[in-house]
Design a protein around this motif. Structure first.
Motif, short mmCIF file in Angstrom:
data_model
loop_
_atom_site.label_atom_id
_atom_site.label_comp_id
_atom_site.label_asym_id
_atom_site.label_seq_id
_atom_site.Cartn_x
_atom_site.Cartn_y
_atom_site.Cartn_z
N ALA A 198 3.80 8.12 4.96
CA ALA A 198 4.84 8.68 4.09
C ALA A 198 5.13 10.13 4.48
N ALA A 199 4.09 10.90 4.79
CA ALA A 199 4.28 12.30 5.20
C ALA A 199 5.05 12.38 6.51
N LEU A 200 4.90 11.36 7.36
CA LEU A 200 5.63 11.33 8.64
C LEU A 200 7.04 10.78 8.47
N GLY A 201 7.41 10.45 7.23
CA GLY A 201 8.76 9.98 6.96
C GLY A 201 8.96 8.50 7.14
N TRP A 202 7.86 7.78 7.34
CA TRP A 202 7.97 6.33 7.50
C TRP A 202 7.84 5.69 6.15
N ARG A 203 8.85 4.93 5.75
CA ARG A 203 8.85 4.30 4.43
C ARG A 203 8.89 2.79 4.57
N GLN A 204 8.05 2.13 3.81
CA GLN A 204 8.08 0.67 3.74
C GLN A 204 9.11 0.30 2.68
N ALA A 205 9.94 -0.69 2.98
CA ALA A 205 10.96 -1.11 2.02
C ALA A 205 10.29 -1.61 0.76
N GLN A 206 10.55 -0.94 -0.36
CA GLN A 206 9.97 -1.34 -1.64
C GLN A 206 10.69 -2.55 -2.22
#
Length: 136
Positions: A116-124
């Motif tokens: 998350a800190a690296l800007g990678w988001r899993q589709a919620q």
């Protein structure tokens, strides 16, 4: 270049982030091979982030600490941000007691927070995204 791939240290790619982990045993040869492969992958794939999961490490000695600091510095010079995730509390306490500082190394409590800190988001909610993307 794939001829000297380090066994046991896989490096996965999630978008523009590379994800890897360190095992308990990290000898000189493994550390050098791991550092070389990771830096080659950062450069070749244009990765802007690297997550190193250390949750399997029960001990971090000065050698491992130095390896992590050098990896972080090299990655930064190549334009990638490194986050070390999953440090166990006893490992953190031991580092402090031994006076070993991970200078310049960013940490996260777990791999999810690191990503998350690296800007990678899993589709919620993939359904909403799928609805928006269906007009093709």
């Amino acid at each position: 270049m794939n001829g000297h791939r380090s066994p046991g240290v896989p490096i996965l790619r999630l978008g523009d982030v590379l994800v890897t982990g360190l095992l308990n045993e990290l000898d000189d040869r493994t550390a050098i091979a791991f550092t070389e492969e990771l830096t080659e992958r950062i450069s070749a794939e244009g990765a802007r982030g690297v997550l190193i999961d250390i949750s399997r490490l029960e001990v971090i000695d000065s050698f491992v600490a130095r390896t992590l600091m050098e990896l972080t510095t090299v990655a930064r010079l190549l334009g990638a941000r490194v986050i070390v995730a999953g440090m166990r509390p006893p490992v953190a306490i031991t580092l402090v007691e031994l006076g070993i500082e991970l200078v310049g190394v960013e940490t996260a409590l777990n791999p999810e927070q690191g990503l998350a800190a690296l800007g990678w988001r899993q589709a919620q909610q993939p359904l909403e995204g799928a609805r928006r993307g269906t007009a093709r």
